[in-house]
Design a protein around this motif. Structure first.
Motif, PDB file in Angstrom:
ATOM      1  N   UNK A  51       0.834  -1.213   0.000  1.00 54.76           N
ATOM      2  CA  UNK A  51       0.000   0.000   0.000  1.00 54.76           C
ATOM      3  C   UNK A  51       0.866   1.260   0.000  1.00 54.76           C
ATOM      4  N   UNK A  52       1.892   1.289   0.834  1.00 54.76           N
ATOM      5  CA  UNK A  52       2.770   2.460   0.904  1.00 54.76           C
ATOM      6  C   UNK A  52       3.489   2.663  -0.430  1.00 54.76           C
ATOM      7  N   UNK A  53       4.062   1.587  -0.969  1.00 54.72           N
ATOM      8  CA  UNK A  53       4.782   1.709  -2.238  1.00 54.72           C
ATOM      9  C   UNK A  53       3.824   2.085  -3.359  1.00 54.72           C
ATOM     10  N   UNK A  54       2.618   1.547  -3.350  1.00 58.22           N
ATOM     11  CA  UNK A  54       1.630   1.898  -4.377  1.00 58.22           C
ATOM     12  C   UNK A  54       1.335   3.389  -4.355  1.00 58.22           C
ATOM     13  N   UNK A  55       1.141   3.943  -3.171  1.00 60.87           N
ATOM     14  CA  UNK A  55       0.837   5.376  -3.063  1.00 60.87           C
ATOM     15  C   UNK A  55       2.019   6.210  -3.538  1.00 60.87           C
ATOM     16  N   UNK A  56       3.217   5.849  -3.127  1.00 61.03           N
ATOM     17  CA  UNK A  56       4.412   6.576  -3.577  1.00 61.03           C
ATOM     18  C   UNK A  56       4.561   6.440  -5.091  1.00 61.03           C
ATOM     19  N   UNK A  57       4.346   5.229  -5.598  1.00 64.62           N
ATOM     20  CA  UNK A  57       4.513   4.958  -7.021  1.00 64.62           C
ATOM     21  C   UNK A  57       3.534   5.765  -7.873  1.00 64.62           C
ATOM     22  N   UNK A  58       2.251   5.771  -7.504  1.00 61.77           N
ATOM     23  CA  UNK A  58       1.275   6.497  -8.324  1.00 61.77           C
ATOM     24  C   UNK A  58       1.491   8.005  -8.245  1.00 61.77           C
ATOM     25  N   UNK A  59       1.986   8.490  -7.118  1.00 59.32           N
ATOM     26  CA  UNK A  59       2.303   9.926  -7.023  1.00 59.32           C
ATOM     27  C   UNK A  59       3.500  10.261  -7.906  1.00 59.32           C
ATOM     28  N   UNK A  60       4.485   9.368  -7.905  1.00 61.96           N
ATOM     29  CA  UNK A  60       5.672   9.574  -8.734  1.00 61.96           C
ATOM     30  C   UNK A  60       5.311   9.565 -10.216  1.00 61.96           C
ATOM     31  N   UNK A  61       4.407   8.676 -10.610  1.00 56.97           N
ATOM     32  CA  UNK A  61       3.981   8.547 -12.008  1.00 56.97           C
ATOM     33  C   UNK A  61       2.871   9.530 -12.377  1.00 56.97           C
ATOM     34  N   UNK A  62       2.331  10.214 -11.377  1.00 54.77           N
ATOM     35  CA  UNK A  62       1.213  11.144 -11.575  1.00 54.77           C
ATOM     36  C   UNK A  62      -0.004  10.446 -12.196  1.00 54.77           C
ATOM     37  N   UNK A  63      -0.269   9.243 -11.688  1.00 57.14           N
ATOM     38  CA  UNK A  63      -1.437   8.501 -12.143  1.00 57.14           C
ATOM     39  C   UNK A  63      -2.671   9.031 -11.438  1.00 57.14           C
ATOM     40  N   UNK A  64      -3.811   8.857 -12.064  1.00 56.61           N
ATOM     41  CA  UNK A  64      -5.062   9.346 -11.526  1.00 56.61           C
ATOM     42  C   UNK A  64      -5.668   8.440 -10.470  1.00 56.61           C
ATOM     43  N   UNK A  65      -6.820   8.863 -10.005  1.00 56.22           N
ATOM     44  CA  UNK A  65      -7.531   8.159  -8.935  1.00 56.22           C
ATOM     45  C   UNK A  65      -7.962   6.755  -9.364  1.00 56.22           C
ATOM     46  N   UNK A  66      -8.341   6.584 -10.614  1.00 56.78           N
ATOM     47  CA  UNK A  66      -8.819   5.277 -11.093  1.00 56.78           C
ATOM     48  C   UNK A  66      -7.730   4.214 -10.964  1.00 56.78           C
ATOM     49  N   UNK A  67      -6.558   4.488 -11.487  1.00 51.51           N
ATOM     50  CA  UNK A  67      -5.461   3.512 -11.396  1.00 51.51           C
ATOM     51  C   UNK A  67      -5.027   3.303  -9.950  1.00 51.51           C
TER      52      UNK A  67
END
Length: 96
Positions: A51-67
Motif C-alpha cells: 500500500x505504501x509503495x503503491x501510493x508513492x509509485x502512483x504519485x511519482x507517475x502522476x497517475x489518476x484516482x482510477x489507477x
C-alpha cells in the motif's frame, strides 16, 4: 521504484494465497497455529509495504484516482496483485 513495487506485489500476492490456501486450513483443520502466525505476520508486513509503495509509485507517475484505486483494491483480492502487475506494472518494465 518499479522493480521494488513489482517484487512487493508478487510477494504480497503469494503471501495472501499461502495464508488462505495453506496456513488457515492448517490452523482450523489440523490445529497447527504457528504457520498461520508466521505467514500472517509476513503478509501483514507485505500488505502495508504494498500500500505504501503503491501510493508513492502512483504519485511519482502522476497517475489518476482510477489507477490508484485499482492498485489498492488489487491488494484486497486473491490474485489481485498478480493482475495489477500484469496489466499495469509489467508493461512499464518493457517500455523503459
Amino acid at each position: 521504484m518499479l522493480t521494488a513495487f513489482r517484487i512487493t506485489a508478487i510477494l504480497e500476492g503469494i503471501s495472501y494465497l499461502l495464508l488462505f490456501a495453506l496456513t488457515m486450513p492448517l490452523k482450523y483443520w489440523a490445529d497447527m497455529t504457528e504457520p498461520n502466525k508466521v505467514v500472517g505476520y509476513a503478509h501483514g508486513f507485505l500488505f502495508i509495504a504494498y500500500v505504501v509503495i503503491a501510493i508513492v509509485f502512483v504519485r511519482e507517475r502522476k497517475w489518476g484516482l482510477r489507477r490508484t484505486a485499482i492498485l489498492l483494491i488489487a491488494s484486497l483480492l486473491p490474485f489481485g496483485t498478480f493482475y495489477a502487475d500484469k496489466k499495469y506494472l509489467k508493461p512499464l518494465d518493457h517500455s523503459s
